[in-house]
Scaffold this motif. Structure first.
Motif, short mmCIF file in Angstrom:
data_model
loop_
_atom_site.label_atom_id
_atom_site.label_comp_id
_atom_site.label_asym_id
_atom_site.label_seq_id
_atom_site.Cartn_x
_atom_site.Cartn_y
_atom_site.Cartn_z
N THR A 159 -5.23 -4.63 8.46
CA THR A 159 -5.37 -3.54 7.49
C THR A 159 -4.76 -2.24 8.01
O THR A 159 -4.29 -1.40 7.22
N SER B 133 -1.48 -0.51 6.87
CA SER B 133 -1.43 0.31 5.66
C SER B 133 -1.28 1.79 6.00
O SER B 133 -0.82 2.57 5.18
N THR C 152 0.81 -1.22 0.00
CA THR C 152 0.00 0.00 0.00
C THR C 152 0.84 1.27 0.00
O THR C 152 0.30 2.36 -0.18
#
Length: 221
Positions: A169, A172, A31
């Motif tokens: 997540t 990121s 990312t």
């Protein structure tokens, strides 16, 4: 026998921790790569492989695709009605996020990291991004709402699986993506707990992710 069961549980716990850490590593690096980077496609493909492998290694007896046929004994609804309800849930969740995107577009501190991430769709190979997004989404559901969900205590499986999904997540560094992960993870976990079908979770996820991939770049600029 109880000692053997405890060792088996610890072993499975170690496999899950390793899977989550490796997946978080691939996600965190990918990312932060510039749009169009070849390494982005490689790492996101490896991310999907990580989730598939994690589901397989923790439940070898099911195989990878066996999770798509997973259905609790108390839920025997035909596939088509289940798929339709999954699509409706995914589309509803996508509509909520699309509505929220109009607000986010006026908040640079939240918007800019999302714009950078969407650059892979705008300036990269969109067909490749689409394939990777769909494959990784399927892998995430097979692992998080399949293998991991089954190994968690039933009472806490919804919250814990959603929180772990959001925590992975979070590496990121994209706040909106982390919030989206928790919301998506929670909705899919609720569906898994209520209807017992992993394939339905896959449909919810893909409906939401494809909507975000193709519609969000038109709103957040």
């Amino acid at each position: 026998m109880r000692e053997k069961a405890r060792r088996f549980t610890r072993f499975h716990g170690g496999l899950h921790i390793a899977t989550l850490l490796i997946g978080a590593g691939f996600l965190g690096i990918s990312t932060h790569l510039p749009a169009g980077s070849t390494l982005f496609y490689v790492l996101t493909a490896l991310l999907g492989v990580t989730w598939f492998f994690g589901a397989w290694i923790t439940h070898e007896e099911r195989g990878i695709w066996g999770w798509l046929r997973e259905c609790d004994a108390r839920h025997r609804a035909p596939f088509l009605p289940s798929a339709l309800s999954g699509f409706i849930v995914g589309a509803t969740l996508a509509a909520i996020f699309i509505a929220g995107a109009f607000v986010v577009d006026y908040l640079p501190i939240v918007r800019d990291p999302v714009v950078d991430l969407l650059g892979h769709a705008r300036f990269g190979a969109l067909p490749m991004v689409t394939i990777i997004t769909a494959t990784t989404g399927c892998a995430e559901e097979i692992y998080f709402r399949g293998a991991l969900f089954r190994d968690l205590p039933r009472k806490h499986a919804v919250w814990v699986s959603a929180c772990l999904y959001a925590l992975v997540t979070a590496v990121s560094g994209i706040v909106l993506l982390t919030v989206a992960a928790f919301a998506l993870g929670f909705v899919c976990a609720l569906a898994r707990n209520r209807w017992g079908r992993v394939d339905q979770c896959v449909i919810i996820h893909l409906t939401w992710s494809m909507s975000m991939l193709y519609i969000l770049p038109l709103i957040i600029t």
